[in-house]
Design a protein around this motif. Structure first.
Motif, PDB file in Angstrom:
ATOM      1  N   TRP A  81       0.988  -1.267   0.000  1.00 50.16           N
ATOM      2  CA  TRP A  81       0.092   0.032  -0.001  1.00 50.16           C
ATOM      3  C   TRP A  81       0.937   1.170   0.103  1.00 50.16           C
ATOM      4  O   TRP A  81       2.073   1.156   0.368  1.00 50.16           O
ATOM      5  CB  TRP A  81      -1.058   0.035   1.203  1.00 50.16           C
ATOM      6  CG  TRP A  81      -0.207   0.015   2.419  1.00 50.16           C
ATOM      7  CD1 TRP A  81       0.606  -0.711   3.294  1.00 50.16           C
ATOM      8  CD2 TRP A  81       0.203   1.428   3.227  1.00 50.16           C
ATOM      9  NE1 TRP A  81       0.837  -0.449   4.286  1.00 50.16           N
ATOM     10  CE2 TRP A  81       0.864   0.986   4.371  1.00 50.16           C
ATOM     11  CE3 TRP A  81      -0.071   2.627   3.014  1.00 50.16           C
ATOM     12  CZ2 TRP A  81       1.251   1.816   5.115  1.00 50.16           C
ATOM     13  CZ3 TRP A  81       0.137   3.493   3.801  1.00 50.16           C
ATOM     14  CH2 TRP A  81       1.101   3.260   5.121  1.00 50.16           C
ATOM     15  N   TYR A  89      -2.951   3.811  -2.938  1.00 50.92           N
ATOM     16  CA  TYR A  89      -2.728   2.760  -4.009  1.00 50.92           C
ATOM     17  C   TYR A  89      -2.643   1.534  -3.141  1.00 50.92           C
ATOM     18  O   TYR A  89      -1.996   1.479  -1.974  1.00 50.92           O
ATOM     19  CB  TYR A  89      -1.234   2.899  -4.306  1.00 50.92           C
ATOM     20  CG  TYR A  89      -1.185   4.052  -5.312  1.00 50.92           C
ATOM     21  CD1 TYR A  89      -1.327   4.059  -6.826  1.00 50.92           C
ATOM     22  CD2 TYR A  89      -0.709   5.356  -4.702  1.00 50.92           C
ATOM     23  CE1 TYR A  89      -1.255   5.280  -7.448  1.00 50.92           C
ATOM     24  CE2 TYR A  89      -0.531   6.488  -5.622  1.00 50.92           C
ATOM     25  CZ  TYR A  89      -0.755   6.441  -6.907  1.00 50.92           C
ATOM     26  OH  TYR A  89      -0.626   7.576  -7.663  1.00 50.92           O
ATOM     27  N   VAL A  90      -3.176   0.350  -3.354  1.00 53.18           N
ATOM     28  CA  VAL A  90      -3.218  -0.764  -2.767  1.00 53.18           C
ATOM     29  C   VAL A  90      -3.001  -1.979  -3.977  1.00 53.18           C
ATOM     30  O   VAL A  90      -3.781  -1.976  -4.953  1.00 53.18           O
ATOM     31  CB  VAL A  90      -4.546  -1.124  -1.902  1.00 53.18           C
ATOM     32  CG1 VAL A  90      -4.571  -2.722  -1.296  1.00 53.18           C
ATOM     33  CG2 VAL A  90      -4.762  -0.057  -0.876  1.00 53.18           C
ATOM     34  N   GLU A  98      -4.528  -7.446  -7.779  1.00 54.30           N
ATOM     35  CA  GLU A  98      -5.628  -6.520  -7.804  1.00 54.30           C
ATOM     36  C   GLU A  98      -4.956  -5.233  -7.397  1.00 54.30           C
ATOM     37  O   GLU A  98      -4.264  -5.153  -6.442  1.00 54.30           O
ATOM     38  CB  GLU A  98      -6.761  -6.781  -6.954  1.00 54.30           C
ATOM     39  CG  GLU A  98      -7.587  -5.772  -7.040  1.00 54.30           C
ATOM     40  CD  GLU A  98      -9.040  -6.156  -6.052  1.00 54.30           C
ATOM     41  OE1 GLU A  98      -9.984  -5.483  -6.447  1.00 54.30           O
ATOM     42  OE2 GLU A  98      -8.697  -6.421  -4.961  1.00 54.30           O
ATOM     43  N   TRP A  99      -4.765  -4.178  -8.322  1.00 49.72           N
ATOM     44  CA  TRP A  99      -4.330  -2.728  -7.986  1.00 49.72           C
ATOM     45  C   TRP A  99      -5.890  -1.839  -7.849  1.00 49.72           C
ATOM     46  O   TRP A  99      -6.507  -1.797  -8.500  1.00 49.72           O
ATOM     47  CB  TRP A  99      -3.522  -2.572  -9.058  1.00 49.72           C
ATOM     48  CG  TRP A  99      -2.405  -3.011  -9.502  1.00 49.72           C
ATOM     49  CD1 TRP A  99      -2.047  -4.530  -9.918  1.00 49.72           C
ATOM     50  CD2 TRP A  99      -1.134  -2.714  -9.027  1.00 49.72           C
ATOM     51  NE1 TRP A  99      -0.884  -4.625 -10.063  1.00 49.72           N
ATOM     52  CE2 TRP A  99      -0.109  -3.521  -9.417  1.00 49.72           C
ATOM     53  CE3 TRP A  99      -0.453  -1.488  -8.762  1.00 49.72           C
ATOM     54  CZ2 TRP A  99       1.284  -3.393  -9.193  1.00 49.72           C
ATOM     55  CZ3 TRP A  99       0.645  -1.293  -8.727  1.00 49.72           C
ATOM     56  CH2 TRP A  99       1.743  -2.255  -9.041  1.00 49.72           C
ATOM     57  N   ARG A 100      -5.737  -1.269  -6.581  1.00 51.16           N
ATOM     58  CA  ARG A 100      -6.812  -0.330  -6.430  1.00 51.16           C
ATOM     59  C   ARG A 100      -6.228   0.974  -6.207  1.00 51.16           C
ATOM     60  O   ARG A 100      -5.250   1.064  -5.371  1.00 51.16           O
ATOM     61  CB  ARG A 100      -7.713  -0.606  -5.170  1.00 51.16           C
ATOM     62  CG  ARG A 100      -8.258  -2.087  -5.185  1.00 51.16           C
ATOM     63  CD  ARG A 100      -9.375  -2.392  -5.890  1.00 51.16           C
ATOM     64  NE  ARG A 100     -10.502  -1.222  -5.706  1.00 51.16           N
ATOM     65  CZ  ARG A 100     -11.494  -1.061  -4.988  1.00 51.16           C
ATOM     66  NH1 ARG A 100     -11.455  -2.306  -4.204  1.00 51.16           N
ATOM     67  NH2 ARG A 100     -12.385  -0.349  -4.807  1.00 51.16           N
ATOM     68  N   ALA A 102      -7.479   5.138  -5.333  1.00 45.81           N
ATOM     69  CA  ALA A 102      -8.288   6.030  -5.130  1.00 45.81           C
ATOM     70  C   ALA A 102      -7.816   7.174  -5.249  1.00 45.81           C
ATOM     71  O   ALA A 102      -6.866   7.899  -4.366  1.00 45.81           O
ATOM     72  CB  ALA A 102      -8.925   5.758  -3.795  1.00 45.81           C
ATOM     73  N   THR A 127     -10.042   1.885   6.265  1.00 41.38           N
ATOM     74  CA  THR A 127     -10.922   1.759   5.000  1.00 41.38           C
ATOM     75  C   THR A 127     -11.145   3.038   4.397  1.00 41.38           C
ATOM     76  O   THR A 127     -11.611   4.151   4.991  1.00 41.38           O
ATOM     77  CB  THR A 127     -12.202   1.170   5.581  1.00 41.38           C
ATOM     78  OG1 THR A 127     -12.036  -0.115   6.189  1.00 41.38           O
ATOM     79  CG2 THR A 127     -13.129   1.015   4.378  1.00 41.38           C
ATOM     80  N   ARG A 134     -16.909  -0.495  -7.138  1.00 43.11           N
ATOM     81  CA  ARG A 134     -15.921  -1.572  -6.593  1.00 43.11           C
ATOM     82  C   ARG A 134     -15.842  -1.782  -5.203  1.00 43.11           C
ATOM     83  O   ARG A 134     -15.394  -2.595  -4.724  1.00 43.11           O
ATOM     84  CB  ARG A 134     -14.352  -1.406  -7.302  1.00 43.11           C
ATOM     85  CG  ARG A 134     -14.478  -1.663  -8.644  1.00 43.11           C
ATOM     86  CD  ARG A 134     -14.524  -3.276  -8.952  1.00 43.11           C
ATOM     87  NE  ARG A 134     -13.267  -3.970  -8.492  1.00 43.11           N
ATOM     88  CZ  ARG A 134     -13.144  -5.307  -8.158  1.00 43.11           C
ATOM     89  NH1 ARG A 134     -14.179  -5.678  -8.096  1.00 43.11           N
ATOM     90  NH2 ARG A 134     -12.028  -5.699  -7.572  1.00 43.11           N
ATOM     91  N   ILE A 137     -11.678   0.605  -0.359  1.00 40.17           N
ATOM     92  CA  ILE A 137     -10.175   0.200  -0.342  1.00 40.17           C
ATOM     93  C   ILE A 137      -9.650   0.004   1.262  1.00 40.17           C
ATOM     94  O   ILE A 137     -10.116   0.774   1.781  1.00 40.17           O
ATOM     95  CB  ILE A 137      -9.487   1.114  -0.950  1.00 40.17           C
ATOM     96  CG1 ILE A 137      -9.690   1.342  -2.679  1.00 40.17           C
ATOM     97  CG2 ILE A 137      -7.766   0.618  -0.826  1.00 40.17           C
ATOM     98  CD1 ILE A 137      -8.766   2.351  -3.177  1.00 40.17           C
ATOM     99  N   ARG A 138      -9.372  -1.214   1.312  1.00 45.48           N
ATOM    100  CA  ARG A 138      -9.099  -1.688   2.544  1.00 45.48           C
ATOM    101  C   ARG A 138      -7.375  -1.867   2.798  1.00 45.48           C
ATOM    102  O   ARG A 138      -7.004  -2.688   1.846  1.00 45.48           O
ATOM    103  CB  ARG A 138      -9.891  -3.030   3.125  1.00 45.48           C
ATOM    104  CG  ARG A 138     -11.030  -2.545   3.475  1.00 45.48           C
ATOM    105  CD  ARG A 138     -12.133  -3.779   3.908  1.00 45.48           C
ATOM    106  NE  ARG A 138     -13.421  -3.436   4.223  1.00 45.48           N
ATOM    107  CZ  ARG A 138     -14.422  -3.127   3.466  1.00 45.48           C
ATOM    108  NH1 ARG A 138     -13.941  -3.272   1.910  1.00 45.48           N
ATOM    109  NH2 ARG A 138     -15.325  -2.941   3.743  1.00 45.48           N
TER     110      ARG A 138
END
Length: 166
Positions: A81, A89-90, A98-100, A102, A127, A134, A137-138
């Motif tokens: 992260w 970014y996570v 999985e790239w998330r 925000a 969180t 989707r 993001i955690r």
């Protein structure tokens, strides 16, 4: 667009707290230990006619111990992260990564959660909620003090970031 204009996604630099490995192992053991205990007790109470219940209990116990030994360490290696002034970014997963991301302008809420087991390991989950379909993001497995500082920092950055968060 020239080669110099291309923006490359790099792996996030933040790692989880090492105590997350113990937290995940405990979760695995609790998850598999309860059904093993039920099967073993039923096998003992119902007598020799139901001794076959010991077989699935043993298989489940061995599988649970193997998963508790392997997966938490692996997850620790692949979960990353990072928070910048622009986004959160996570990255999770090894086979199915999985790239998330925000963007700060899209963040609606920032929460920290500490369940009983997380409290025992002095960990917390941050969180980050956006309007994304989707979901949130955690970032799990953070030291509880770092999680509080991160939530405060994200709140400060999002407050100063123009945008409508929708």
């Amino acid at each position: 667009m020239t080669g110099e204009d291309v923006v490359r996604l790099r792996p996030p630099t933040g790692t989880l707290n090492e105590r997350a490995v113990g937290w995940w192992r405990t979760q695995w053991l609790l998850l598999t230990g309860a059904p093993v205990l039920v099967l073993a007790v039923l096998g003992a109470l119902l007598g020799p006619a139901r001794s076959w219940l010991w077989v699935p209990a043993g298989i489940l116990a061995v599988a649970g111990l193997a998963c508790a030994a392997f997966f938490p360490r692996w997850w620790f290696r692949v979960h990353r992260w990072e928070v910048t002034d622009d986004a959160v970014y996570v990255r999770t997963g090894a086979f199915w990564q999985e790239w998330r991301i925000a963007p700060m302008s899209r963040i609606q809420t920032v929460d920290t959660v500490r369940g009983p087991l997380e409290q025992a390991f002095r960990l917390a989950t941050v969180t980050v909620t956006t309007a994304s379909a989707r979901g949130a993001i955690r970032i799990q497995g953070l030291d509880h003090e770092l999680a509080a500082e991160l939530a405060e920092r994200l709140t400060r950055i999002t407050r100063a970031t123009p945008g409508d968060a929708t």
